[in-house]
Design a protein around this motif. Structure first.
Motif, PDB file in Angstrom:
ATOM      1  N   ARG A 151       0.842  -1.024   0.134  1.00 26.54           N
ATOM      2  CA  ARG A 151      -0.012  -0.048   0.089  1.00 26.54           C
ATOM      3  C   ARG A 151       0.962   1.219  -0.077  1.00 26.54           C
ATOM      4  NH1 ARG A 151      -2.741   3.197   3.584  1.00 26.54           N
ATOM      5  NH2 ARG A 151      -1.778   2.452   5.405  1.00 26.54           N
ATOM      6  N   ARG A 152       2.076   1.224   0.895  1.00 23.40           N
ATOM      7  CA  ARG A 152       2.765   2.384   0.928  1.00 23.40           C
ATOM      8  C   ARG A 152       4.160   1.708   1.118  1.00 23.40           C
ATOM      9  NH1 ARG A 152       2.855   6.410   5.903  1.00 23.40           N
ATOM     10  NH2 ARG A 152       3.714   8.216   4.757  1.00 23.40           N
ATOM     11  N   VAL A 153       5.226   2.363   0.522  1.00 22.13           N
ATOM     12  CA  VAL A 153       6.492   2.223   0.450  1.00 22.13           C
ATOM     13  C   VAL A 153       7.311   3.507   0.627  1.00 22.13           C
ATOM     14  CG1 VAL A 153       8.573   1.556  -0.646  1.00 22.13           C
ATOM     15  CG2 VAL A 153       6.554   0.226  -1.086  1.00 22.13           C
ATOM     16  N   VAL A 154       8.185   3.645   1.822  1.00 20.36           N
ATOM     17  CA  VAL A 154       8.734   4.924   2.178  1.00 20.36           C
ATOM     18  C   VAL A 154      10.360   4.803   2.001  1.00 20.36           C
ATOM     19  CG1 VAL A 154       9.090   6.614   3.735  1.00 20.36           C
ATOM     20  CG2 VAL A 154       7.049   5.641   3.892  1.00 20.36           C
ATOM     21  N   LEU A 155      10.918   5.469   1.174  1.00 21.72           N
ATOM     22  CA  LEU A 155      12.434   5.281   0.933  1.00 21.72           C
ATOM     23  C   LEU A 155      13.011   6.245   2.070  1.00 21.72           C
ATOM     24  CD1 LEU A 155      13.644   3.460  -1.146  1.00 21.72           C
ATOM     25  CD2 LEU A 155      11.542   4.277  -2.146  1.00 21.72           C
ATOM     26  N   VAL A 156      13.878   5.758   2.767  1.00 25.08           N
ATOM     27  CA  VAL A 156      14.445   6.729   3.807  1.00 25.08           C
ATOM     28  C   VAL A 156      15.928   6.473   3.677  1.00 25.08           C
ATOM     29  CG1 VAL A 156      14.718   6.931   6.478  1.00 25.08           C
ATOM     30  CG2 VAL A 156      12.549   5.917   5.485  1.00 25.08           C
ATOM     31  N   ASN A 157      16.493   7.561   3.341  1.00 24.44           N
ATOM     32  CA  ASN A 157      17.962   7.539   2.730  1.00 24.44           C
ATOM     33  C   ASN A 157      18.590   8.800   3.377  1.00 24.44           C
ATOM     34  OD1 ASN A 157      19.964   6.190   1.201  1.00 24.44           O
ATOM     35  ND2 ASN A 157      19.879   8.191  -0.077  1.00 24.44           N
ATOM     36  N   ARG A 158      19.983   8.681   3.615  1.00 24.40           N
ATOM     37  CA  ARG A 158      20.768   9.672   4.142  1.00 24.40           C
ATOM     38  C   ARG A 158      20.546  10.901   3.063  1.00 24.40           C
ATOM     39  NH1 ARG A 158      26.963   8.526   4.696  1.00 24.40           N
ATOM     40  NH2 ARG A 158      26.745   7.832   2.340  1.00 24.40           N
ATOM     41  N   SER A 159      20.864  10.737   1.825  1.00 22.32           N
ATOM     42  CA  SER A 159      20.538  11.811   0.857  1.00 22.32           C
ATOM     43  C   SER A 159      19.095  11.706   0.431  1.00 22.32           C
ATOM     44  CB  SER A 159      21.615  11.674  -0.238  1.00 22.32           C
ATOM     45  OG  SER A 159      20.850  11.931  -1.560  1.00 22.32           O
ATOM     46  N   LEU A 160      18.655  12.771   0.712  1.00 24.94           N
ATOM     47  CA  LEU A 160      17.009  12.876   0.651  1.00 24.94           C
ATOM     48  C   LEU A 160      16.815  12.913  -0.880  1.00 24.94           C
ATOM     49  CD1 LEU A 160      14.144  13.188   1.382  1.00 24.94           C
ATOM     50  CD2 LEU A 160      14.401  15.435   1.725  1.00 24.94           C
ATOM     51  N   GLU A 161      17.735  13.616  -1.628  1.00 26.04           N
ATOM     52  CA  GLU A 161      17.503  13.734  -3.108  1.00 26.04           C
ATOM     53  C   GLU A 161      17.623  12.232  -3.757  1.00 26.04           C
ATOM     54  OE1 GLU A 161      19.657  16.442  -6.385  1.00 26.04           O
ATOM     55  OE2 GLU A 161      20.027  16.801  -4.299  1.00 26.04           O
ATOM     56  N   ARG A 162      18.310  11.425  -3.390  1.00 27.14           N
ATOM     57  CA  ARG A 162      18.576  10.327  -4.079  1.00 27.14           C
ATOM     58  C   ARG A 162      17.356   9.410  -3.583  1.00 27.14           C
ATOM     59  NH1 ARG A 162      23.547   6.306  -3.167  1.00 27.14           N
ATOM     60  NH2 ARG A 162      22.998   5.372  -5.186  1.00 27.14           N
ATOM     61  N   GLY A 163      17.135   9.375  -2.333  1.00 27.44           N
ATOM     62  CA  GLY A 163      15.694   8.670  -2.037  1.00 27.44           C
ATOM     63  C   GLY A 163      14.513   9.214  -2.885  1.00 27.44           C
ATOM     64  N   ARG A 164      14.482  10.340  -3.093  1.00 26.87           N
ATOM     65  CA  ARG A 164      13.185  10.959  -3.910  1.00 26.87           C
ATOM     66  C   ARG A 164      13.459  10.352  -5.550  1.00 26.87           C
ATOM     67  NH1 ARG A 164      13.096  16.734  -1.393  1.00 26.87           N
ATOM     68  NH2 ARG A 164      11.290  16.520   0.163  1.00 26.87           N
ATOM     69  N   LEU A 165      14.530  10.290  -5.941  1.00 27.60           N
ATOM     70  CA  LEU A 165      14.954   9.663  -7.420  1.00 27.60           C
ATOM     71  C   LEU A 165      14.283   8.537  -7.466  1.00 27.60           C
ATOM     72  CD1 LEU A 165      18.260  11.170  -8.402  1.00 27.60           C
ATOM     73  CD2 LEU A 165      16.003  11.784  -9.177  1.00 27.60           C
ATOM     74  N   VAL A 166      14.529   7.668  -6.316  1.00 27.04           N
ATOM     75  CA  VAL A 166      14.023   5.995  -6.372  1.00 27.04           C
ATOM     76  C   VAL A 166      12.591   6.199  -6.213  1.00 27.04           C
ATOM     77  CG1 VAL A 166      14.147   3.909  -5.392  1.00 27.04           C
ATOM     78  CG2 VAL A 166      16.245   5.312  -5.718  1.00 27.04           C
ATOM     79  N   ALA A 167      11.975   6.873  -5.264  1.00 29.87           N
ATOM     80  CA  ALA A 167      10.601   7.034  -4.953  1.00 29.87           C
ATOM     81  C   ALA A 167       9.923   7.467  -6.120  1.00 29.87           C
ATOM     82  CB  ALA A 167      10.423   8.123  -4.022  1.00 29.87           C
ATOM     83  N   ASP A 168      10.284   8.487  -6.984  1.00 32.17           N
ATOM     84  CA  ASP A 168       9.681   8.810  -8.150  1.00 32.17           C
ATOM     85  C   ASP A 168       9.574   7.794  -9.326  1.00 32.17           C
ATOM     86  OD1 ASP A 168       9.165  11.228  -6.859  1.00 32.17           O
ATOM     87  OD2 ASP A 168      10.691  12.443  -7.960  1.00 32.17           O
ATOM     88  N   ALA A 169      10.654   7.029  -9.336  1.00 38.87           N
ATOM     89  CA  ALA A 169      10.619   5.954 -10.442  1.00 38.87           C
ATOM     90  C   ALA A 169       9.693   4.863  -9.955  1.00 38.87           C
ATOM     91  CB  ALA A 169      12.243   5.469 -10.393  1.00 38.87           C
TER      92      ALA A 169
END
Ligand code: ATR
Length: 283
Positions: A151-169
């Motif tokens: 239902r929900r996946v949260v990418l929690v990463n030291r670099s928020l920007e890299r986390g967002r890139l994966v989340a968006d993909a």
């Protein structure tokens, strides 16, 4: 192991490959099923990968190949096609010879889901999950959870920007899953993700006993299942704390074995001897 004129060949291409457990695992699988095949490590420097793939094309007795770091993404344009999984992950861990062509496949995600099921009794459907990290492993884990109906996946990463890139993909490919990113820092707590049921560490933190803690491990509670993709050491600090707090836990050995088992099945068309494969890599 008998090698004769009928022996089929399989390889793991990597750089380095000295630490790979795949040769031992697949050798055990061939022995257990009586398949006349050999599995060898193939050390391929990054600038020789195209030549190595041409070598695979010339091998008429090729059973298949695995691909590991650093070639999983670089091999994509060198192959003739991709399975839907490999396309979703943008990475290949398994090469399938099909009608004179080389097809890139990826069994990491399905192997991860099979390990969750076997080791934790965990089904991804409807789940809220946290994935720590934003590298290739995080992408495969997050994609496979979303694909399996999380239902929900949260990418929690030291670099928020890299986390967002994966989340968006992931969100672009699986719009039914709510995918977001948060910044990982030592005071991060699991309560920042309401209804979390599964936490997966895909970072390399925990490989060494001197490693820092990734977040406030004391925020873990017993209803959260915890999977650390690290398998050596077999129990990282994260898994130790999680176990002491009553969480169901598992390490990365299950994913390693199940991704290998799926590759074996796709190469041979036969059920994989999962037990023998797991025994061959037990640490
Ligand atoms: P993979 O092997 O899965 O492809 P990678 O690309 O090497 O992984 O990425 C390693 C992951 O571990 C990254 O998410 C990295 O975080 P950043 O993107 O912020 O660099 C994470 N990582 C490595 N060391 C870390 C540390 N000390 N604390 C937190 N995260 C760390």
């Amino acid at each position: 192991m008998k090698i004769d004129g009928h022996t089929k060949l399989a390889f793991v291409l990597g750089y380095p490959v000295t630490h790979s457990l795949s040769p031992a695992m697949h050798r055990a699988a061939f022995a257990a099923t009586g398949i006349n095949a050999a599995y060898l490590p193939w050390v391929v420097a990054p600038d020789r990968l195209a030549e190595a793939v041409r070598g695979l094309r010339a091998m008429e007795n090729l059973l298949g190949a695995n691909v590991t770091v650093p070639h999983k993404e670089a091999i994509v344009p060198l192959l003739d096609g991709l399975t839907p999984e490999a396309e979703a992950f943008g990475a290949v861990n398994t090469v399938l010879p099909r009608d004179g062509k080389l097809i890139g496949d990826n069994t990491d995600g399905a192997g991860f889901l099979a390990a969750l099921r076997a080791d934790l009794g965990c089904e991804a459907g409807g789940l809220t999950a946290v994935v720590l990290g934003a590298g290739g492993a995080a992408r495969a884990v997050a994609m496979s959870l979303a694909r399996a109906g999380a239902r929900r996946v949260v990418l929690v990463n030291r670099s928020l920007e890299r986390g967002r890139l994966v989340a968006d993909a992931v969100a672009a490919r699986y719009p039914a899953c709510e995918v977001t990113a948060q910044a990982l820092q030592p005071r991060w707590q699991v309560s920042e993700v309401p209804e979390i049921r599964l936490l997966v560490n895909t970072t390399s933190v925990g490989l060494h006993s001197s490693d820092p803690l990734l977040f406030a491990y004391s925020s873990l509670s017993a209803q959260i299942m915890v999977c650390d993709l690290i398998y050596n050491p077999p129990e990282t600090a994260l898994l130790q704390v999680a176990r002491s707090r009553g969480c169901r836990t598992t390490n990365g050995m299950g994913m390693l074995v199940h991704q290998g088992a799926l590759a074996f099945e796709r190469w041979t068309g036969k059920p994989a001897p999962v037990h023998a494969m797991r025994e061959a890599v037990a640490i």
